[in-house]
Motif scaffolding. Structure first.
Motif: not given
Length: 221
Positions: A179-208
């Protein structure tokens, strides 16, 4: 800078402990080595990144909920330390709960979707049955866009790429379980949109940012 300092401390902690306690330089108990699988359950918090400072707007919002999933890994003993690789797939109940449209930390109304992680960890024995470790690696998260009702999703998603660091304590429960207990921190810096028709956007900067506190129970083979 603050998040990078946190990452450095988490990664350096096993090394510092090993230097301060030569008694740890013993052969790692076989109970902590070999292939493993585990179930994961915990708390998940997703919000605007640390560089965002918006006290009065809707862009500095967050969502939280229950994290759940499965993980697998393989650990080996190297001298007095343990090193390994691991991966996991998780889901989350975190989502926007407001009926009116809002720009939740820059993404609009969303629900946290699946998350994929692959990385490495290193640790030392605090006792023959207790392992202290740090970890780090790559994470890809998906945010499902909510429709007019916050109980429904559309086929449009945000895919986010980032990094994760964490630290935890693992305890042997028996010869083949832990058994284990853990803390994790993640930072997301790049993203893209996946559209309904299957297309994707160009990649863009994020800070999440993403903070998780989890408990796991698993078995070794």
């Amino acid at each position: 800078m603050r998040t990078m300092s946190l990452a450095a401390m988490l990664i350096a902690s096993p090394v510092a402990l090993a230097a301060a306690a030569p008694a740890f330089a013993q052969a790692t108990d076989p109970v902590f080595t070999g292939p493993r699988v585990e179930g994961i359950l915990g708390y998940d918090h997703v919000g605007a990144g640390s560089s965002v400072d918006n006290d009065n707007g809707r862009d500095d919002q967050s969502i939280g909920g229950l994290l759940y999933g499965i993980g697998a890994g393989y650990d080996v003993a190297v001298g007095g330390a343990l090193v390994g690789i691991e991966g996991e797939i998780t889901g989350s109940t975190a989502k926007s709960d407001r009926r009116d449209y809002s720009a939740d930390f820059g993404f609009g109304r969303v629900k946290q979707g699946r998350d994929l992680y692959i990385g490495a960890r290193a640790g030392i024995l605090a006792t023959p049955e207790t392992l202290i470790y740090a970890k780090g690696g790559y994470t890809n998260a998906r945010l499902n866009v909510l429709a007019g009702s916050t109980s429904q999703t559309t086929d449009t998603d945000f895919d986010l790429d980032g990094w994760r660091v964490g630290a935890g304590v693992e305890r042997a429960v028996g010869p083949n379980s832990y058994a284990k207990v853990e803390y994790r921190y993640s930072n997301y810096q790049r993203g893209q949109v996946d559209y309904v028709n299957g297309a994707t956007s160009s990649r863009f900067d994020v800070d999440t940012d993403r903070h998780q506190v989890v408990a796991s129970y698993g078995f070794r083979f």
